[in-house]
Design an enzyme around this catalytic site. Structure first.
Site, PDB file in Angstrom:
ATOM      1  CE  LYS A 190       8.765  -9.498  -1.408  1.00 48.58           C
ATOM      2  NZ  LYS A 190       9.724  -8.663  -2.181  1.00 48.58           N
ATOM      3  CE1 TYR A 226       8.680 -11.508  -6.994  1.00 46.70           C
ATOM      4  CE2 TYR A 226       9.474 -13.173  -5.453  1.00 46.70           C
ATOM      5  CZ  TYR A 226       8.951 -11.907  -5.698  1.00 46.70           C
ATOM      6  OH  TYR A 226       8.692 -11.056  -4.656  1.00 46.70           O
ATOM      7  CG  PHE A 259      16.652  -9.617  -8.613  1.00 44.34           C
ATOM      8  CD1 PHE A 259      15.375 -10.121  -8.393  1.00 44.34           C
ATOM      9  CD2 PHE A 259      16.831  -8.667  -9.611  1.00 44.34           C
ATOM     10  CE1 PHE A 259      14.299  -9.700  -9.154  1.00 44.34           C
ATOM     11  CE2 PHE A 259      15.744  -8.242 -10.388  1.00 44.34           C
ATOM     12  CZ  PHE A 259      14.479  -8.760 -10.157  1.00 44.34           C
ATOM     13  NE  ARG A 269       3.303  -2.374  -7.807  1.00 42.86           N
ATOM     14  CZ  ARG A 269       4.397  -3.097  -8.041  1.00 42.86           C
ATOM     15  NH1 ARG A 269       4.506  -4.346  -7.564  1.00 42.86           N
ATOM     16  NH2 ARG A 269       5.396  -2.601  -8.708  1.00 42.86           N
ATOM     17  CB  THR A 327      10.737  -2.050  -6.148  1.00 49.24           C
ATOM     18  OG1 THR A 327       9.542  -2.223  -6.916  1.00 49.24           O
ATOM     19  CG2 THR A 327      11.449  -3.374  -5.991  1.00 49.24           C
ATOM     20  NE  ARG A 335       8.077  -3.058  -1.151  1.00 53.23           N
ATOM     21  CZ  ARG A 335       7.807  -3.411  -2.410  1.00 53.23           C
ATOM     22  NH1 ARG A 335       7.626  -2.488  -3.342  1.00 53.23           N
ATOM     23  NH2 ARG A 335       7.721  -4.688  -2.739  1.00 53.23           N
ATOM     24  CG  ASN A 384      11.035  -5.330  -1.234  1.00 52.37           C
ATOM     25  OD1 ASN A 384      10.685  -6.467  -0.901  1.00 52.37           O
ATOM     26  ND2 ASN A 384      11.068  -4.947  -2.495  1.00 52.37           N
ATOM     27  CG  HIS A 403       4.477  -9.841  -4.512  1.00 48.96           C
ATOM     28  ND1 HIS A 403       5.168  -9.497  -5.648  1.00 48.96           N
ATOM     29  CD2 HIS A 403       3.236 -10.236  -4.920  1.00 48.96           C
ATOM     30  CE1 HIS A 403       4.377  -9.690  -6.701  1.00 48.96           C
ATOM     31  NE2 HIS A 403       3.204 -10.132  -6.287  1.00 48.96           N
ATOM     32  CD  GLU A 461       1.495 -11.717  -8.850  1.00 51.59           C
ATOM     33  OE1 GLU A 461       0.953 -11.040  -7.945  1.00 51.59           O
ATOM     34  OE2 GLU A 461       2.448 -11.290  -9.529  1.00 51.59           O
TER      35      GLU A 461
END
Ligand code: CDP
Ligand code: MG
Length: 138
Positions: A11, A51, A59, A87, A93, A104, A114, A117, A128
């Protein structure tokens, strides 16, 4: 063994903090392969579609604003159980719940910044990857 391909986005905060190398290093050291990689300014409609499952959540607007606030890195990552492995490498998250040793847990404090993704399951990964890599991956 299940060889999977999953999507990782670094991000805008991760790019601004010059964490592209550190995050990619951890992915590669885990034993996973980069099979697609690009630095882009994400188009707003692409982020909204990405998303879509969160469209009704409070959010949604802020996460779309965030993802379009600066350059991001989109990566296709391949390997055994890549979806779950990535993950786990990224951590929970909410970074305050992410363990030490995760991206993270080591580099983030706030859920709205964070850093990454990653796809939540193989079906999401396929959707995706088609969205972010319409040209295909290796
Ligand atoms: O990214 P991940 O799949 O771990 O989490 P998610 O539940 O699918 O949420 C997507 C993204 O929305 C998160 O990574 C956060 O950036 C953001 N979010 C937020 O800002 N505030 C929340 N309460 C939940 C999610
Ligand atoms: Mg998610």
């Amino acid at each position: 063994m299940a060889v999977e391909t999953t999507l990782v986005l670094i991000k805008p905060g991760g790019v601004q903090r010059r964490l592209i190398g550190e995050i990619t290093r951890r992915i590669e050291l885990r034993g996973l392969s980069v099979v697609g990689l690009k630095l882009i300014s994400a188009p707003r409609p692409t982020v909204e579609e990405h998303y879509a499952e969160h469209r009704e959540r409070p959010f949604f607007g802020s996460v779309v604003d965030y993802l379009t606030s600066g350059p991001i890195v989109a990566m296709a990552i391949q390997g055994e159980n890549a979806v779950k492995a990535i993950r786990a490498t990224m951590g929970a998250t909410n970074p305050v719940e992410a363990g030490p040793g995760t991206v993270r847990g080591d580099f983030a404090l706030s859920i709205d910044d964070n850093l990454t993704h990653s796809s939540s399951d193989p079906e999401a990964a396929a959707r995706e990857l088609a969205l972010w890599f319409p040209e295909g991956t290796l």
